[in-house]
Design an enzyme around this catalytic site. Structure first.
Site, PDB file in Angstrom:
ATOM      1  N   ASP A 153       7.270 -12.935 -44.751  1.00 32.14           N
ATOM      2  CA  ASP A 153       6.174 -12.100 -43.913  1.00 32.14           C
ATOM      3  C   ASP A 153       6.342 -12.797 -42.490  1.00 32.14           C
ATOM      4  O   ASP A 153       6.375 -14.027 -42.405  1.00 32.14           O
ATOM      5  CB  ASP A 153       4.892 -12.282 -44.423  1.00 32.14           C
ATOM      6  CG  ASP A 153       3.868 -11.634 -43.528  1.00 32.14           C
ATOM      7  OD1 ASP A 153       3.162 -12.270 -42.762  1.00 32.14           O
ATOM      8  OD2 ASP A 153       4.164 -10.501 -43.232  1.00 32.14           O
ATOM      9  N   HIS A 205      15.592  -5.747 -25.221  1.00 30.12           N
ATOM     10  CA  HIS A 205      15.519  -5.873 -23.914  1.00 30.12           C
ATOM     11  C   HIS A 205      14.364  -6.796 -23.406  1.00 30.12           C
ATOM     12  O   HIS A 205      13.042  -6.325 -23.940  1.00 30.12           O
ATOM     13  CB  HIS A 205      15.777  -4.853 -22.943  1.00 30.12           C
ATOM     14  CG  HIS A 205      14.819  -3.802 -22.975  1.00 30.12           C
ATOM     15  ND1 HIS A 205      13.849  -4.065 -21.861  1.00 30.12           N
ATOM     16  CD2 HIS A 205      14.342  -2.669 -23.534  1.00 30.12           C
ATOM     17  CE1 HIS A 205      12.931  -2.631 -22.003  1.00 30.12           C
ATOM     18  NE2 HIS A 205      13.254  -2.300 -22.966  1.00 30.12           N
ATOM     19  N   GLU A 256      17.863  -3.816 -18.871  1.00 37.01           N
ATOM     20  CA  GLU A 256      18.016  -2.864 -19.681  1.00 37.01           C
ATOM     21  C   GLU A 256      17.551  -1.455 -18.700  1.00 37.01           C
ATOM     22  O   GLU A 256      18.005  -0.376 -18.770  1.00 37.01           O
ATOM     23  CB  GLU A 256      17.372  -2.687 -20.972  1.00 37.01           C
ATOM     24  CG  GLU A 256      17.559  -1.597 -22.095  1.00 37.01           C
ATOM     25  CD  GLU A 256      16.340  -0.521 -21.646  1.00 37.01           C
ATOM     26  OE1 GLU A 256      15.462  -0.678 -21.059  1.00 37.01           O
ATOM     27  OE2 GLU A 256      16.762   0.595 -22.208  1.00 37.01           O
ATOM     28  N   GLU A 257      16.485  -1.897 -18.125  1.00 38.15           N
ATOM     29  CA  GLU A 257      15.663  -0.560 -17.323  1.00 38.15           C
ATOM     30  C   GLU A 257      16.341   0.033 -16.288  1.00 38.15           C
ATOM     31  O   GLU A 257      16.199   0.904 -15.690  1.00 38.15           O
ATOM     32  CB  GLU A 257      14.261  -1.179 -17.084  1.00 38.15           C
ATOM     33  CG  GLU A 257      13.429  -1.400 -18.101  1.00 38.15           C
ATOM     34  CD  GLU A 257      12.843  -0.340 -18.733  1.00 38.15           C
ATOM     35  OE1 GLU A 257      13.313   0.669 -18.615  1.00 38.15           O
ATOM     36  OE2 GLU A 257      11.933  -0.646 -19.621  1.00 38.15           O
ATOM     37  N   ASP A 283      13.500  -1.570 -29.530  1.00 42.59           N
ATOM     38  CA  ASP A 283      12.773  -1.640 -28.136  1.00 42.59           C
ATOM     39  C   ASP A 283      11.700  -0.579 -28.378  1.00 42.59           C
ATOM     40  O   ASP A 283      11.834   0.823 -28.945  1.00 42.59           O
ATOM     41  CB  ASP A 283      13.948  -0.649 -27.235  1.00 42.59           C
ATOM     42  CG  ASP A 283      13.666  -0.257 -25.872  1.00 42.59           C
ATOM     43  OD1 ASP A 283      14.447   0.012 -25.093  1.00 42.59           O
ATOM     44  OD2 ASP A 283      12.429  -0.645 -25.424  1.00 42.59           O
ATOM     45  N   HIS A 297       6.280   2.802 -18.994  1.00 43.98           N
ATOM     46  CA  HIS A 297       6.830   2.618 -17.803  1.00 43.98           C
ATOM     47  C   HIS A 297       5.674   2.969 -16.688  1.00 43.98           C
ATOM     48  O   HIS A 297       5.907   3.065 -15.620  1.00 43.98           O
ATOM     49  CB  HIS A 297       7.798   3.887 -17.416  1.00 43.98           C
ATOM     50  CG  HIS A 297       9.204   3.250 -17.904  1.00 43.98           C
ATOM     51  ND1 HIS A 297      10.332   4.099 -17.751  1.00 43.98           N
ATOM     52  CD2 HIS A 297       9.550   2.421 -18.976  1.00 43.98           C
ATOM     53  CE1 HIS A 297      11.388   3.451 -18.537  1.00 43.98           C
ATOM     54  NE2 HIS A 297      10.834   2.440 -19.178  1.00 43.98           N
TER      55      HIS A 297
HETATM   56  N1  DTR Z   1      15.180   3.144 -23.364  1.00 44.93           N
HETATM   57  C1  DTR Z   1      13.649   2.641 -23.491  1.00 44.93           C
HETATM   58  C2  DTR Z   1      12.853   3.853 -23.902  1.00 44.93           C
HETATM   59  C3  DTR Z   1      13.051   4.564 -24.958  1.00 44.93           C
HETATM   60  C4  DTR Z   1      13.225   5.955 -25.026  1.00 44.93           C
HETATM   61  N2  DTR Z   1      13.705   6.374 -26.183  1.00 44.93           N
HETATM   62  C5  DTR Z   1      14.077   5.502 -26.864  1.00 44.93           C
HETATM   63  C6  DTR Z   1      14.677   5.583 -28.346  1.00 44.93           C
HETATM   64  C7  DTR Z   1      15.178   4.397 -28.767  1.00 44.93           C
HETATM   65  C8  DTR Z   1      14.907   3.149 -28.169  1.00 44.93           C
HETATM   66  C9  DTR Z   1      14.117   3.168 -26.864  1.00 44.93           C
HETATM   67  C10 DTR Z   1      14.034   4.224 -26.365  1.00 44.93           C
HETATM   68  C11 DTR Z   1      13.257   1.999 -22.260  1.00 44.93           C
HETATM   69  O1  DTR Z   1      12.756   2.802 -21.491  1.00 44.93           O
HETATM   70  O2  DTR Z   1      13.266   0.800 -22.275  1.00 44.93           O
HETATM   71 ZN    ZN Z   2      11.512   1.237 -20.479  1.00 41.50          ZN
HETATM   72 ZN    ZN Z   3      12.647  -0.253 -23.498  1.00 34.89          ZN
HETATM   73 CA    CA Z   4       3.746  -9.409 -41.029  1.00 35.56          CA
END
Ligand code: DTR
Ligand code: ZN
Ligand code: ZN
Ligand code: CA
Length: 321
Positions: free
Chosen positions: A47, A129, A175-176, A204, A291
């Site tokens: 766990d 990320h 990542e953004e 994420d 965001h």
């Molecule tokens: N890319 C991510 C947010 C995000 C949007 N759709 C998905 C699907 C699967 C994982 C992440 C995401 C971000 O804005 O960091």
């Molecule tokens: Zn994001």
């Molecule tokens: Zn994200």
């Molecule tokens: Ca747990």
């Protein structure tokens, strides 16, 4: 086999049996032929204490608050987040590497952590990320995934886990800005190293305040692993559709690496049927602070964070044992 939410021993039996099936399946998927070795009993994942995961979130919030309110690429808040994670992993016996890159004229960093041991030719890789958008602290997006992967790695150390396959973890930068850090990493992997990665698991946004339970429908073996975990909790899941390719699994998938992951939803709206299945509020976004500056410590559903932190451990153990 459907289990009640209680009955940890029954759940452990499902976990061990499923991991056994999953392990042999993924070795088949990876080699294209049935695994020759007799399947060993898979170790059951521990766990993951959600209190520990929340403590990491609190650290990330404090770091953002002390650095202009965010942890974005190229800022002191991002570097402090990376130093926090690295310090924990170094103390826990991981071999860590900081990979530097430049994006938008600023220096970015990926943190890679290898758990010593296991078959170096078969790597199970879990990542998240670490950067936020500049508008806010990025607690659901994506301190949630970063903290769950960190606590799972620390559990590997606490358990002195000795997996058959080699375990690697990563916290991605930028990542953004467009999956910059993970793309840089994959592009700089020699093909021989890339082919050793038998699965990349991406996390994420895994604690959304109005959560859904979505499983990436990319590699079928990894997808089956996560769905088995949730069925052990009597939770129905849906395929992740909101963001196909919009996170750090995309560069790995494009390079031919089997990928998967779980996700609790971003700006899409929860339907009445989904609210019926998962609870929460129909007609509202899964994460109304996506965001936004309100993506802070209060922007987390603890139950979803707990379930998904345990899902990270379940998949890491199940696919590497
Ligand atoms: N890319 C991510 C947010 C995000 C949007 N759709 C998905 C699907 C699967 C994982 C992440 C995401 C971000 O804005 O960091
Ligand atoms: Zn994001
Ligand atoms: Zn994200
Ligand atoms: Ca747990």
């Amino acid at each position: 086999m459907r289990l009640s939410l209680s009955g940890r021993s029954a759940a452990a039996a499902v976990i061990a049996a499923t991991a056994l099936l999953t392990t042999s399946a993924i070795s088949t998927a990876a080699t294209g032929s049935p695994g020759t070795a007799a399947p060993q009993r898979a170790a059951a994942a521990p766990d993951i204490p959600v209190a520990n995961v929340k403590a990491h979130l609190s650290q990330f919030q404090s770091i953002a608050s002390a650095n202009g309110g965010n942890r974005a690429h190229g800022t002191a808040g991002y570097k402090a987040s990376l130093d926090y994670v690295k310090g924990k992993l170094d103390a826990a016996g991981f071999t860590t590497t900081v990979q530097q890159f430049t994006s938008s004229g600023r220096t970015g960093y990926n943190l890679i952590a290898d758990w010593p041991g296991g078959d170096a030719n078969q790597v199970i890789f879990a990542g998240a990320h670490l950067d936020s958008v500049s508008r806010g602290a990025g607690i659901n997006d994506n301190a949630s995934g970063s903290a769950a992967v960190l606590e799972t790695a620390l559990a590997v150390s606490r358990e002195k886990y000795k997996p058959t396959k080699h375990l690697r973890f990563a916290w991605w930068g930028a990542e953004e800005l467009g999956l910059v850090g993970s793309t840089y990493h994959v592009r700089n992997l020699p093909a021989a190293e890339r082919s050793k990665i038998k699965g990349y698991l991406n996390f994420d946004m895994i604690g959304s305040p109005n959560p859904g339970y979505f499983v990436y429908d990319d590699d079928p073996t990894i997808e089956r692993t996560f769905k088995a975990y949730y069925s052990g909790l009597n939770i129905g899941t849906e395929p992740e559709r909101e963001g196909d390719g919009r996170s750090d699994h995309a560069p790995f998938k494009n390079a031919g690496v089997p990928v998967g992951g779980v996700f609790t939803g971003a700006s899409n709206t929860k339907s009445a049927a989904q609210a019926q299945k998962w609870g929460g509020t129909a007609g509202q976004a899964f994460d109304r602070c996506y965001h936004a500056s309100c993506d802070s410590s209060s922007n987390i559903n603890n139950t979803a964070l707990d379930r998904n932190s345990d899902a990270v451990a379940y998949a890491v153990w199940g696919l590497s044992s």
